[in-house]
Design a protein around this motif. Structure first.
Motif, PDB file in Angstrom:
ATOM      1  N   CYS A 192     -51.145 -87.110  80.305  1.00  0.00           N
ATOM      2  CA  CYS A 192     -52.262 -86.375  80.903  1.00  0.00           C
ATOM      3  C   CYS A 192     -53.173 -87.344  81.648  1.00  0.00           C
ATOM      4  O   CYS A 192     -53.422 -88.460  81.173  1.00  0.00           O
ATOM      5  CB  CYS A 192     -53.068 -85.657  79.823  1.00  0.00           C
ATOM      6  N   VAL A 193     -53.646 -86.909  82.806  1.00  0.00           N
ATOM      7  CA  VAL A 193     -54.618 -87.686  83.571  1.00  0.00           C
ATOM      8  C   VAL A 193     -55.701 -86.728  84.076  1.00  0.00           C
ATOM      9  O   VAL A 193     -55.488 -85.510  84.118  1.00  0.00           O
ATOM     10  CB  VAL A 193     -53.966 -88.414  84.768  1.00  0.00           C
ATOM     11  N   GLU A 194     -56.830 -87.295  84.455  1.00  0.00           N
ATOM     12  CA  GLU A 194     -57.905 -86.496  85.040  1.00  0.00           C
ATOM     13  C   GLU A 194     -58.204 -87.028  86.435  1.00  0.00           C
ATOM     14  O   GLU A 194     -58.511 -88.200  86.601  1.00  0.00           O
ATOM     15  CB  GLU A 194     -59.162 -86.551  84.174  1.00  0.00           C
ATOM     16  N   ILE A 195     -58.069 -86.151  87.425  1.00  0.00           N
ATOM     17  CA  ILE A 195     -58.301 -86.531  88.814  1.00  0.00           C
ATOM     18  C   ILE A 195     -59.262 -85.525  89.432  1.00  0.00           C
ATOM     19  O   ILE A 195     -59.011 -84.320  89.382  1.00  0.00           O
ATOM     20  CB  ILE A 195     -56.997 -86.571  89.628  1.00  0.00           C
ATOM     21  N   ALA A 196     -60.350 -86.011  89.990  1.00  0.00           N
ATOM     22  CA  ALA A 196     -61.367 -85.156  90.612  1.00  0.00           C
ATOM     23  C   ALA A 196     -61.816 -84.060  89.646  1.00  0.00           C
ATOM     24  O   ALA A 196     -61.900 -82.882  90.011  1.00  0.00           O
ATOM     25  CB  ALA A 196     -60.849 -84.549  91.912  1.00  0.00           C
ATOM     26  N   ASP A 197     -62.049 -84.463  88.391  1.00  0.00           N
ATOM     27  CA  ASP A 197     -62.607 -83.591  87.351  1.00  0.00           C
ATOM     28  C   ASP A 197     -61.664 -82.481  86.893  1.00  0.00           C
ATOM     29  O   ASP A 197     -62.102 -81.505  86.264  1.00  0.00           O
ATOM     30  CB  ASP A 197     -63.932 -82.964  87.814  1.00  0.00           C
ATOM     31  N   LYS A 198     -60.375 -82.604  87.179  1.00  0.00           N
ATOM     32  CA  LYS A 198     -59.392 -81.648  86.671  1.00  0.00           C
ATOM     33  C   LYS A 198     -58.289 -82.400  85.937  1.00  0.00           C
ATOM     34  O   LYS A 198     -57.909 -83.504  86.337  1.00  0.00           O
ATOM     35  CB  LYS A 198     -58.793 -80.815  87.811  1.00  0.00           C
ATOM     36  N   LYS A 199     -57.769 -81.796  84.880  1.00  0.00           N
ATOM     37  CA  LYS A 199     -56.721 -82.431  84.096  1.00  0.00           C
ATOM     38  C   LYS A 199     -55.335 -81.951  84.544  1.00  0.00           C
ATOM     39  O   LYS A 199     -55.133 -80.767  84.801  1.00  0.00           O
ATOM     40  CB  LYS A 199     -56.922 -82.143  82.602  1.00  0.00           C
ATOM     41  N   TYR A 200     -54.417 -82.902  84.627  1.00  0.00           N
ATOM     42  CA  TYR A 200     -53.042 -82.627  85.016  1.00  0.00           C
ATOM     43  C   TYR A 200     -52.108 -83.304  84.017  1.00  0.00           C
ATOM     44  O   TYR A 200     -52.419 -84.380  83.503  1.00  0.00           O
ATOM     45  CB  TYR A 200     -52.737 -83.178  86.407  1.00  0.00           C
ATOM     46  N   VAL A 201     -50.953 -82.692  83.774  1.00  0.00           N
ATOM     47  CA  VAL A 201     -49.912 -83.363  83.003  1.00  0.00           C
ATOM     48  C   VAL A 201     -48.852 -83.825  83.993  1.00  0.00           C
ATOM     49  O   VAL A 201     -48.405 -83.054  84.863  1.00  0.00           O
ATOM     50  CB  VAL A 201     -49.311 -82.465  81.900  1.00  0.00           C
ATOM     51  N   LEU A 202     -48.506 -85.103  83.913  1.00  0.00           N
ATOM     52  CA  LEU A 202     -47.544 -85.716  84.820  1.00  0.00           C
ATOM     53  C   LEU A 202     -46.261 -86.057  84.076  1.00  0.00           C
ATOM     54  O   LEU A 202     -46.298 -86.513  82.927  1.00  0.00           O
ATOM     55  CB  LEU A 202     -48.119 -87.004  85.423  1.00  0.00           C
ATOM     56  N   CYS A 203     -45.132 -85.867  84.734  1.00  0.00           N
ATOM     57  CA  CYS A 203     -43.852 -86.264  84.150  1.00  0.00           C
ATOM     58  C   CYS A 203     -42.844 -86.458  85.279  1.00  0.00           C
ATOM     59  O   CYS A 203     -43.087 -86.043  86.417  1.00  0.00           O
ATOM     60  CB  CYS A 203     -43.351 -85.231  83.145  1.00  0.00           C
ATOM     61  N   HIS A 204     -41.720 -87.076  84.971  1.00  0.00           N
ATOM     62  CA  HIS A 204     -40.693 -87.210  86.005  1.00  0.00           C
ATOM     63  C   HIS A 204     -40.077 -85.853  86.311  1.00  0.00           C
ATOM     64  O   HIS A 204     -39.900 -85.492  87.466  1.00  0.00           O
ATOM     65  CB  HIS A 204     -39.609 -88.200  85.581  1.00  0.00           C
ATOM     66  N   GLY A 205     -39.722 -85.108  85.281  1.00  0.00           N
ATOM     67  CA  GLY A 205     -39.209 -83.759  85.475  1.00  0.00           C
ATOM     68  C   GLY A 205     -37.827 -83.514  84.915  1.00  0.00           C
ATOM     69  O   GLY A 205     -37.451 -82.362  84.666  1.00  0.00           O
ATOM     70  N   ASP A 206     -37.036 -84.561  84.682  1.00  0.00           N
ATOM     71  CA  ASP A 206     -35.660 -84.340  84.221  1.00  0.00           C
ATOM     72  C   ASP A 206     -35.607 -83.734  82.823  1.00  0.00           C
ATOM     73  O   ASP A 206     -34.696 -82.958  82.509  1.00  0.00           O
ATOM     74  CB  ASP A 206     -34.845 -85.627  84.284  1.00  0.00           C
ATOM     75  N   ALA A 207     -36.599 -84.039  81.985  1.00  0.00           N
ATOM     76  CA  ALA A 207     -36.622 -83.474  80.628  1.00  0.00           C
ATOM     77  C   ALA A 207     -36.902 -81.973  80.639  1.00  0.00           C
ATOM     78  O   ALA A 207     -36.668 -81.294  79.635  1.00  0.00           O
ATOM     79  CB  ALA A 207     -37.661 -84.190  79.773  1.00  0.00           C
ATOM     80  N   LEU A 208     -37.385 -81.452  81.776  1.00  0.00           N
ATOM     81  CA  LEU A 208     -37.674 -80.026  81.885  1.00  0.00           C
ATOM     82  C   LEU A 208     -36.465 -79.214  82.326  1.00  0.00           C
ATOM     83  O   LEU A 208     -36.519 -77.984  82.338  1.00  0.00           O
ATOM     84  CB  LEU A 208     -38.818 -79.802  82.884  1.00  0.00           C
ATOM     85  N   CYS A 209     -35.382 -79.892  82.702  1.00  0.00           N
ATOM     86  CA  CYS A 209     -34.170 -79.203  83.171  1.00  0.00           C
ATOM     87  C   CYS A 209     -33.288 -78.845  81.973  1.00  0.00           C
ATOM     88  O   CYS A 209     -32.147 -79.313  81.835  1.00  0.00           O
ATOM     89  CB  CYS A 209     -33.417 -80.072  84.164  1.00  0.00           C
ATOM     90  N   THR A 210     -33.806 -78.015  81.100  1.00  0.00           N
ATOM     91  CA  THR A 210     -33.154 -77.748  79.810  1.00  0.00           C
ATOM     92  C   THR A 210     -31.931 -76.854  79.926  1.00  0.00           C
ATOM     93  O   THR A 210     -31.164 -76.738  78.965  1.00  0.00           O
ATOM     94  CB  THR A 210     -34.159 -77.129  78.829  1.00  0.00           C
ATOM     95  N   ALA A 211     -31.713 -76.209  81.077  1.00  0.00           N
ATOM     96  CA  ALA A 211     -30.507 -75.393  81.256  1.00  0.00           C
ATOM     97  C   ALA A 211     -29.275 -76.275  81.455  1.00  0.00           C
ATOM     98  O   ALA A 211     -28.144 -75.818  81.258  1.00  0.00           O
ATOM     99  CB  ALA A 211     -30.677 -74.443  82.442  1.00  0.00           C
TER     100      ALA A 211
END
Length: 262
Positions: free
Chosen positions: A108-127
């Motif tokens: 998690c990071v905070e940029i311009a007062d908003k929080k975002y979760v960052l990741c590469h993305g391959d772990a989300l390809c669960t299919a």
């Protein structure tokens, strides 16, 4: 405490390699001209086409050039790195020389007062069950240690073999059933929902899929926004439209920057 900045640029999937000189030059220009304009730069994996160990960089003039570009950038703006599926073996020696700070996947990071979760993305390809099994194996520390203790030419041979097999398998599946293959290799709604819920945020940014877009998504009563970063390729106009972009976040909001026209 999570990193907090008023402005940032996010990139991923540059796939740097000597065989793609135009892409590499645009990355060097990005480090020199574009990136220093913001407080932080986040590289969300697959900076290199492949990485077989930090010791290989000392034998590669090209990787040394990348190292110096990143080291110079790190003196001007805070630079973060998240491992990708092609360069997860980037280690502490390379990171120390470049000045980049390693972030866990996800973070998690905070940029311009908003929080975002960052990741590469391959772990989300669960299919893609087969890939997730492979990913679980190669991310084991003892497997990585075994691989890194091999002679350098063995490691390069294995990496090239895996890349060739992966490309061939992807092309076969894509020709057989393009829609099913894209669904299998893309992130799943369930994985994204679980990630943002677990991180207690509703803004997700990732790369990996090479499908840049801004999505407003929902699963049940849960809603979130998802930005996908573009891959970079300025060297193969015969196969694809030239691509190079970054995601910019500041007080004006979130927007894609076309780095080809810039």
């Amino acid at each position: 405490m999570i990193p907090q900045y008023s402005s940032a640029l996010l990139i991923s999937d540059i796939h740097l390699t000597p065989s793609m000189p135009l892409t590499a030059q645009r990355f060097f220009d990005f480090c020199e001209k574009d990136a220093p304009k913001v407080q932080a730069v986040f590289i969300l994996g697959d900076l290199f086409e492949y990485w077989v160990g930090d010791d290989a960089a000392s034998n590669s003039p090209f990787q040394q050039e990348v190292l110096h570009a990143l080291a110079n950038l790190s003196t001007k703006t805070k630079t973060y790195y998240i491992h990708g599926n092609r360069d997860f073996l980037i280690g502490s020696a390379f990171l120390k020389k470049t000045g980049m700070a390693l972030l866990a996947d996800p973070s998690c990071v905070e940029i311009a007062d908003k929080k975002y979760v960052l990741c590469h993305g391959d772990a989300l390809c669960t299919a893609d069950v087969g890939y997730q099994i492979f990913r679980g194996i190669v991310r084991k520390p003892w497997i990585q240690k075994l691989f890194l203790n091999m002679p350098l030419h063995w490691r390069r041979s294995i990496a090239n073999h895996l890349r060739s097999n992966s490309h061939t398998q992807y092309q076969v599946e894509a020709n057989k059933s393009p829609l099913n293959n894209q669904m299998r290799t893309n992130v799943t709604l369930e994985a994204c929902a679980a990630l943002v819920r677990g991180q207690s945020v509703d803004q997700l940014i990732h790369g990996h899929t090479h499908l840049p877009a801004h999505h407003k998504e929902q699963l049940g009563e849960q809603t979130w926004q998802r930005w996908v970063l573009s891959d970079w390729d300025l060297d193969h106009p015969e196969r694809t439209t030239p691509r190079a972009s970054a995601l910019s976040i500041d007080s004006q909001g979130v927007r894609y920057l076309d780095l080809i026209k810039a």
